[in-house]
Scaffold this motif. Structure first.
Motif, PDB file in Angstrom:
ATOM      1  N   VAL A 100      51.377  47.816  47.573  1.00  0.00           N
ATOM      2  CA  VAL A 100      50.490  47.391  46.480  1.00  0.00           C
ATOM      3  C   VAL A 100      50.584  45.866  46.358  1.00  0.00           C
ATOM      4  O   VAL A 100      51.653  45.297  46.532  1.00  0.00           O
ATOM      5  CB  VAL A 100      50.855  48.127  45.156  1.00  0.00           C
ATOM      6  CG1 VAL A 100      52.256  47.795  44.683  1.00  0.00           C
ATOM      7  CG2 VAL A 100      49.850  47.833  44.062  1.00  0.00           C
ATOM      8  N   ASP A 101      49.435  45.215  46.097  1.00  0.00           N
ATOM      9  CA  ASP A 101      49.441  43.761  45.960  1.00  0.00           C
ATOM     10  C   ASP A 101      50.271  43.342  44.752  1.00  0.00           C
ATOM     11  O   ASP A 101      50.306  44.052  43.748  1.00  0.00           O
ATOM     12  CB  ASP A 101      48.006  43.232  45.796  1.00  0.00           C
ATOM     13  CG  ASP A 101      47.210  43.374  47.084  1.00  0.00           C
ATOM     14  OD1 ASP A 101      47.831  43.597  48.127  1.00  0.00           O
ATOM     15  OD2 ASP A 101      45.972  43.260  47.011  1.00  0.00           O
ATOM     16  N   ALA A 102      50.890  42.170  44.870  1.00  0.00           N
ATOM     17  CA  ALA A 102      51.826  41.720  43.838  1.00  0.00           C
ATOM     18  C   ALA A 102      51.163  41.498  42.483  1.00  0.00           C
ATOM     19  O   ALA A 102      51.828  41.516  41.449  1.00  0.00           O
ATOM     20  CB  ALA A 102      52.498  40.436  44.298  1.00  0.00           C
ATOM     21  N   ASP A 103      49.849  41.288  42.474  1.00  0.00           N
ATOM     22  CA  ASP A 103      49.186  41.062  41.184  1.00  0.00           C
ATOM     23  C   ASP A 103      48.903  42.375  40.447  1.00  0.00           C
ATOM     24  O   ASP A 103      48.395  42.355  39.330  1.00  0.00           O
ATOM     25  CB  ASP A 103      47.890  40.258  41.381  1.00  0.00           C
ATOM     26  CG  ASP A 103      46.964  40.890  42.415  1.00  0.00           C
ATOM     27  OD1 ASP A 103      47.249  42.029  42.852  1.00  0.00           O
ATOM     28  OD2 ASP A 103      45.970  40.258  42.786  1.00  0.00           O
ATOM     29  N   LEU A 104      49.257  43.503  41.086  1.00  0.00           N
ATOM     30  CA  LEU A 104      49.048  44.836  40.497  1.00  0.00           C
ATOM     31  C   LEU A 104      47.642  45.024  39.925  1.00  0.00           C
ATOM     32  O   LEU A 104      47.470  45.583  38.852  1.00  0.00           O
ATOM     33  CB  LEU A 104      50.095  45.129  39.409  1.00  0.00           C
ATOM     34  CG  LEU A 104      51.561  45.045  39.816  1.00  0.00           C
ATOM     35  CD1 LEU A 104      52.449  45.571  38.703  1.00  0.00           C
ATOM     36  CD2 LEU A 104      51.848  45.839  41.090  1.00  0.00           C
ATOM     37  N   GLN A 105      46.629  44.554  40.695  1.00  0.00           N
ATOM     38  CA  GLN A 105      45.248  44.815  40.261  1.00  0.00           C
ATOM     39  C   GLN A 105      44.905  46.285  40.476  1.00  0.00           C
ATOM     40  O   GLN A 105      43.983  46.801  39.863  1.00  0.00           O
ATOM     41  CB  GLN A 105      44.281  43.944  41.061  1.00  0.00           C
ATOM     42  CG  GLN A 105      44.252  42.503  40.599  1.00  0.00           C
ATOM     43  CD  GLN A 105      43.198  41.718  41.357  1.00  0.00           C
ATOM     44  OE1 GLN A 105      43.415  41.328  42.497  1.00  0.00           O
ATOM     45  NE2 GLN A 105      42.072  41.485  40.728  1.00  0.00           N
ATOM     46  N   ASP A 106      45.642  46.911  41.377  1.00  0.00           N
ATOM     47  CA  ASP A 106      45.431  48.345  41.589  1.00  0.00           C
ATOM     48  C   ASP A 106      46.129  49.106  40.472  1.00  0.00           C
ATOM     49  O   ASP A 106      47.039  48.593  39.827  1.00  0.00           O
ATOM     50  CB  ASP A 106      46.009  48.756  42.948  1.00  0.00           C
ATOM     51  CG  ASP A 106      45.280  48.091  44.085  1.00  0.00           C
ATOM     52  OD1 ASP A 106      44.100  48.397  44.275  1.00  0.00           O
ATOM     53  OD2 ASP A 106      45.889  47.236  44.752  1.00  0.00           O
ATOM     54  N   ASN A 205      41.792  43.280  36.157  1.00  0.00           N
ATOM     55  CA  ASN A 205      41.788  41.837  36.428  1.00  0.00           C
ATOM     56  C   ASN A 205      43.167  41.321  36.762  1.00  0.00           C
ATOM     57  O   ASN A 205      44.170  41.874  36.330  1.00  0.00           O
ATOM     58  CB  ASN A 205      41.280  41.084  35.192  1.00  0.00           C
ATOM     59  CG  ASN A 205      39.776  41.148  35.101  1.00  0.00           C
ATOM     60  OD1 ASN A 205      39.088  40.902  36.091  1.00  0.00           O
ATOM     61  ND2 ASN A 205      39.278  41.507  33.937  1.00  0.00           N
ATOM     62  N   ARG A 206      43.230  40.238  37.510  1.00  0.00           N
ATOM     63  CA  ARG A 206      44.484  39.572  37.795  1.00  0.00           C
ATOM     64  C   ARG A 206      45.001  38.960  36.488  1.00  0.00           C
ATOM     65  O   ARG A 206      44.255  38.261  35.801  1.00  0.00           O
ATOM     66  CB  ARG A 206      44.206  38.452  38.795  1.00  0.00           C
ATOM     67  CG  ARG A 206      45.391  38.031  39.588  1.00  0.00           C
ATOM     68  CD  ARG A 206      44.958  36.943  40.551  1.00  0.00           C
ATOM     69  NE  ARG A 206      45.411  37.203  41.911  1.00  0.00           N
ATOM     70  CZ  ARG A 206      46.646  36.967  42.309  1.00  0.00           C
ATOM     71  NH1 ARG A 206      47.540  36.488  41.467  1.00  0.00           N
ATOM     72  NH2 ARG A 206      46.992  37.209  43.550  1.00  0.00           N
ATOM     73  N   GLU A 207      46.271  39.245  36.141  1.00  0.00           N
ATOM     74  CA  GLU A 207      46.744  38.775  34.839  1.00  0.00           C
ATOM     75  C   GLU A 207      47.267  37.352  34.854  1.00  0.00           C
ATOM     76  O   GLU A 207      47.362  36.698  33.824  1.00  0.00           O
ATOM     77  CB  GLU A 207      47.802  39.728  34.287  1.00  0.00           C
ATOM     78  CG  GLU A 207      47.149  40.976  33.727  1.00  0.00           C
ATOM     79  CD  GLU A 207      48.161  41.965  33.209  1.00  0.00           C
ATOM     80  OE1 GLU A 207      48.972  41.582  32.361  1.00  0.00           O
ATOM     81  OE2 GLU A 207      48.139  43.117  33.694  1.00  0.00           O
TER      82      GLU A 207
HETATM   83 MG    MG Z   1      44.499  40.605  43.936  1.00  0.00          MG
END
Ligand code: MG
Ligand code: UDP
Length: 315
Positions: A100-106, A205-207
């Motif tokens: 999972v991408d580090a920005d946890l957009q998923d 959204n990216r936080e």
């Molecule tokens: Mg992202």
């Protein structure tokens, strides 16, 4: 109960890591309390050659909770390679990996569901974006147009799935057999085989921080996504050449008819014919040479020919 690793690539993500680590630990706590994963499951951050304080943040987080682990790559190798590094490091230590991408957009709330689907016999579980409302309009449409283009080029992928997925041990072992360097995981993983399932992933959204996917990185990924799996672009050249040859013959008929009817300029017919004929011969030739190069290209990857799922052999 399985031991799970959550692998997350990070490139200049100092602003968001603490927040994401907190959420992931909380998720691991709930899942181990529910008996879905063992208590020694962990998060593996892959620092992809960041220029900011990403690695020291990971070290600090590890100091606070040993379940936050990390590897740091010597230089920036890009999202796909970073994920691969994480998965290959975790392989052998765990029963399954979620990327999972580090920005946890998923939507990480899908992870328990992924683990359940694995327990039901699915070796790979794909997170499929059901809503891309949070993605900018341009990104949403360009990504969808790209998936369609890929499909028309004969590349097998899961529509609207990016790199949020669960992979079991056997699928990871399968993946390890793919020796190629230009990796496009969304194309390779379906080639491994085994039973798979999907879960619905709602993008948010990216936080904090900005997108690390520059236009150049995105175009490179898109280019790999087609050229690493399909030699159809070369076939298109051969087809174009053949169409030109047909035009050359049409031209021949037209020139002959013009001559018979007597309205022509001297030199025009031979010139017209040569242009079309030479053009088509050249294009077909490039197509034929390209076909051989295409075959070499596919051979050079040394992809596994098959992966055995079950076997029943004499002792
Ligand atoms: Mg992202
Ligand atoms: N990333 C990476 N290496 C890179 C570029 C991006 O490891 O060279 C990581 C990044 O830290 C993030 C993930 O890949 O965890 C996806 O990037 P981002 O969220 O910026 O892309 P977007 O969601 O905007 O497509």
């Amino acid at each position: 109960m399985i031991r799970l690793a959550i692998v997350s690539p990070c490139y200049n993500e100092e602003e968001i890591l603490e927040l994401s680590a907190g959420k992931l630990l909380e998720l691991l706590d709930t899942m181990s309390a529910d008996g879905k994963v063992s208590s020694d499951s962990f998060v593996l951050f892959v620092n992809d050659g960041s220029e900011d304080a990403t690695w020291s943040v990971i070290e600090k987080l590890h100091g606070r909770d040993a379940r936050i682990c990390g590897i740091s790559l010597a230089h920036n190798v890009g999202h796909q390679n970073a994920i691969m590094a994480g998965m290959m490091t975790a392989r052998g230590m765990v029963d399954g990996v979620v990327t999972v991408d580090a920005d946890l957009q998923d939507d990480i709330k899908c992870i328990p569901q992924m683990v359940d689907l694995y327990a039901q016999g699915n070796e790979v579980v794909y997170g499929v974006k059901v809503s891309r409302e949070a993605d900018p309009v341009l990104k949403r449409y360009s990504a969808q147009a790209f998936y369609k283009l890929q499909e028309s080029m004969g590349v097998q992928t899961i529509y609207n799935h990016a790199d949020f997925r669960f992979m079991g041990k056997r699928a990871l072992d399968g993946l390890a057999q793919f020796d190629e360097r230009n990796i496009y995981l969304r194309g390779i993983i379906p080639l491994i085989g085994y039973r798979s399932a999907t879960v619905d992933d709602v993008i948010s959204n990216r936080e904090a921080g900005k997108s690390k996917y520059t236009l150049r990185k995105m175009l490179n990924l898109a280019f790999d996504g087609i050229t690493s799996f399909s030699i159809r672009p070369i076939q298109i050249i051969t087809i174009t050449g053949t169409v030109m040859l047909i035009l050359a013959f049409t031209m021949l008929i037209y020139v002959i008819v013009s001559r018979i009817l007597g309205h022509y300029v001297p030199g025009w017919s031979s010139l017209m014919l040569s242009v079309w004929f030479i053009g088509s011969v050249l294009t077909i030739s490039i197509g034929i040479v390209g076909t051989y190069i295409g075959k070499m290209y596919m051979e050079i990857k040394h992809r596994p020919r098959y992966i055995i799922e079950h076997s029943m052999l004499p002792k």
